[in-house]
Enzyme design. Structure first.
Site, mmCIF file in Angstrom:
data_model
loop_
_atom_site.group_PDB
_atom_site.id
_atom_site.type_symbol
_atom_site.label_atom_id
_atom_site.label_comp_id
_atom_site.label_asym_id
_atom_site.label_seq_id
_atom_site.Cartn_x
_atom_site.Cartn_y
_atom_site.Cartn_z
ATOM 1 N N GLU A 93 15.921 57.420 13.105
ATOM 2 C CA GLU A 93 15.211 56.996 13.649
ATOM 3 C C GLU A 93 14.295 55.327 13.377
ATOM 4 O O GLU A 93 14.609 54.928 11.999
ATOM 5 C CB GLU A 93 13.598 57.956 13.143
ATOM 6 C CG GLU A 93 13.645 58.943 14.441
ATOM 7 C CD GLU A 93 12.448 60.202 14.077
ATOM 8 O OE1 GLU A 93 11.166 59.407 14.680
ATOM 9 O OE2 GLU A 93 12.023 60.826 13.758
ATOM 10 N N CYS A 106 10.947 49.264 11.447
ATOM 11 C CA CYS A 106 10.560 49.846 10.266
ATOM 12 C C CYS A 106 12.220 51.464 11.018
ATOM 13 O O CYS A 106 12.781 51.608 11.794
ATOM 14 C CB CYS A 106 9.567 51.452 11.231
ATOM 15 S SG CYS A 106 9.280 52.280 9.870
ATOM 16 N N CYS A 113 14.566 64.189 4.732
ATOM 17 C CA CYS A 113 14.622 63.706 3.816
ATOM 18 C C CYS A 113 14.146 64.277 2.559
ATOM 19 O O CYS A 113 14.382 66.048 3.282
ATOM 20 C CB CYS A 113 12.927 62.860 3.604
ATOM 21 S SG CYS A 113 12.325 62.869 2.569
ATOM 22 N N CYS A 117 7.411 66.397 1.600
ATOM 23 C CA CYS A 117 5.602 65.816 0.951
ATOM 24 C C CYS A 117 4.996 66.528 2.967
ATOM 25 O O CYS A 117 5.384 66.805 3.982
ATOM 26 C CB CYS A 117 5.251 64.719 2.433
ATOM 27 S SG CYS A 117 5.976 63.121 1.151
ATOM 28 N N CYS A 120 4.453 65.832 6.435
ATOM 29 C CA CYS A 120 4.965 64.863 7.004
ATOM 30 C C CYS A 120 6.823 65.204 7.689
ATOM 31 O O CYS A 120 7.251 66.453 7.256
ATOM 32 C CB CYS A 120 5.934 63.606 5.957
ATOM 33 S SG CYS A 120 7.449 63.255 6.834
ATOM 34 N N GLU A 167 13.752 58.841 1.924
ATOM 35 C CA GLU A 167 13.452 58.347 0.625
ATOM 36 C C GLU A 167 14.430 57.197 0.463
ATOM 37 O O GLU A 167 15.506 57.971 -0.453
ATOM 38 C CB GLU A 167 12.967 59.049 -0.553
ATOM 39 C CG GLU A 167 12.917 57.978 -1.298
ATOM 40 C CD GLU A 167 11.753 57.442 -2.127
ATOM 41 O OE1 GLU A 167 10.290 58.471 -1.681
ATOM 42 O OE2 GLU A 167 12.422 56.531 -2.158
ATOM 43 N N SER A 198 9.111 51.246 1.514
ATOM 44 C CA SER A 198 8.263 52.208 0.527
ATOM 45 C C SER A 198 8.754 53.828 0.424
ATOM 46 O O SER A 198 9.625 54.094 0.714
ATOM 47 C CB SER A 198 7.605 53.176 1.614
ATOM 48 O OG SER A 198 6.843 53.594 1.508
ATOM 49 N N SER A 221 3.941 55.477 -1.541
ATOM 50 C CA SER A 221 3.072 56.022 -1.587
ATOM 51 C C SER A 221 2.065 56.961 -1.759
ATOM 52 O O SER A 221 2.676 57.315 -3.139
ATOM 53 C CB SER A 221 4.137 57.100 -0.352
ATOM 54 O OG SER A 221 2.923 57.998 0.453
ATOM 55 N N CYS A 345 6.023 59.853 12.297
ATOM 56 C CA CYS A 345 7.371 59.976 11.608
ATOM 57 C C CYS A 345 7.529 61.340 12.004
ATOM 58 O O CYS A 345 7.421 62.226 11.461
ATOM 59 C CB CYS A 345 6.983 59.491 10.164
ATOM 60 S SG CYS A 345 6.660 57.705 10.231
#
Ligand code: SF4
Length: 357
Positions: A93, A106, A113, A117, A120, A167, A198, A221, A345
């Site tokens: 994405e 972005c 991932c 989290c 997310c 990440e 990030s 974050s 996201c």
């Protein structure tokens, strides 16, 4: 296609070596590099400054493009969200976010991932795989070509944020290589000063990042002011807790250049981490570590099925910001963009992997 060499993944030196191995003079590498990155051409056929037989040869052994746009959503505010697929069918994405004075893209560093989290959607996919340096570069080229047309000038340069899926610090080498390729002044010319990476808190890599010459900006974050809540929201905290994270942030602060600050991101989740008390605890935490050159980006959560979290009220977002500022912590609220087009996201990838359209 997968055995062909993806030329966007090659640094200038590697490209020179590649063309030399083909028995071509050195200047061909420079022509090809410009064709790929400055002119953003999407096939060897379009590189008409190369002899025809070289273009044919390149076509046999190499490729310019490995990502396909699977779907693309344009918001009324100009934001464009892209779901691309790798040659082996993994989702990637990227988001284009325009403002009057600058464009920001972005990008993703991984497909899926491995971190979990809790707020997310990408986390639900798990890690599908790391993206190659070429796939990271190609996201930017694909987005710019879609928005402005192949090879067309961009009006005011491009800023990058590594805040898409994945990440970034768990794909460190490919990330750094991609950024180096994109910084070339005869290419995309996106210098590190225009890039923010990030991390969810991969502590050893924060130290390593701080030592890089010409490093981009950093955002961390945080999203909770204490270990108990952060363990739940961002389980990476069980590996490196807030104390270790803030010690690394403190060390990173020493590497800041004149006028530079770094950022803590804080996703505001209604009634979970957004009370006045949380704001006070957060300000006290940062003040305890005497972090001076830091700002907080408050990111109102986008609720999306199947996540259970809800957005904070606009009033609470403002109160949270006021509490931080009253304690001397610079806090900004990120304006939500593209709310009408699957703004959360991971939403596109999650839809595509589950087979939903
Ligand atoms: S918020 Fe970022 S680091 Fe956390 S699971 Fe999602 S993509 Fe991974």
């Amino acid at each position: 296609m997968s055995e062909k060499i993806h030329l966007l993944a090659l640094s200038k030196n590697e490209l020179t070596e590649f063309t030399e191995n083909l028995g071509e003079p050195k200047f061909r590498a420079s022509q090809i590099f410009k064709g790929l990155h400055e002119r953003r051409l999407q096939s060897f056929d379009e590189m008409t400054d190369l002899p025809k037989n070289l273009r044919e040869r390149l076509d046999e052994i190499a490729t310019v493009s490995t990502l396909k746009i699977e779907s693309r959503y344009v918001s009324i505010d100009g934001t464009r969200r892209f779901l691309m697929k790798t040659h082996d069918n993994f989702p990637v994405e990227a988001v284009f976010i325009p403002t009057d004075t600058r464009d920001t893209i972005c990008f993703s560093s991984q497909s899926g991932c491995p971190l979990k989290c809790d707020f997310c959607l990408t986390a639900k996919l798990g890690l599908l795989r790391n993206l190659t340096a070429g796939e990271i570069v190609e996201q930017i080229i694909t987005v710019l070509n879609d928005v402005y047309g192949v090879g067309e000038e961009t009006p005011h340069g491009t800023n990058l944020v590594g805040m898409g899926a994945g990440e970034p610090f768990l794909n460190f080498e490919n990330l750094i290589k991609a950024l180096e390729i994109m910084s070339a002044d005869d290419g995309l010319f996106i210098v590190p000063n225009r890039v923010t990476i990030s991390t969810a808190g991969i502590v050893p890599k924060i130290y390593e990042f701080a030592r890089l010459e010409n490093r981009p900006h950093l955002a961390i974050s945080l999203s909770a002011p204490d270990d108990k809540l952060r363990d739940k929201l961002m389980p990476i905290n069980k590996r490196w807790n807030i104390e270790e994270l803030l010690a690394a942030a403190k060390e990173f602060e020493k590497s800041l250049r004149a006028g530079e600050r770094f950022t803590f991101e804080y996703v505001l989740l209604g009634d979970v981490n957004d009370t006045d008390e949380h704001a006070r605890a957060l300000a006290n935490l940062l003040n305890r570590y005497e972090l001076q050159r830091v700002k907080i980006n408050l990111i109102p959560h986008n609720s999306a099925e199947p996540l259970e979290y809800k957005a904070s009220s606009a009033e609470q977002v403002k109160r949270f910001q006021n509490v931080l500022e009253s304690k001397g912590v610079a806090a900004f609220v990120r304006r939500p963009r593209g709310r009408d087009i699957y703004a959360a996201c991971g939403q596109l990838a999650a839809k595509s992997v589950s087979g939903e359209r």
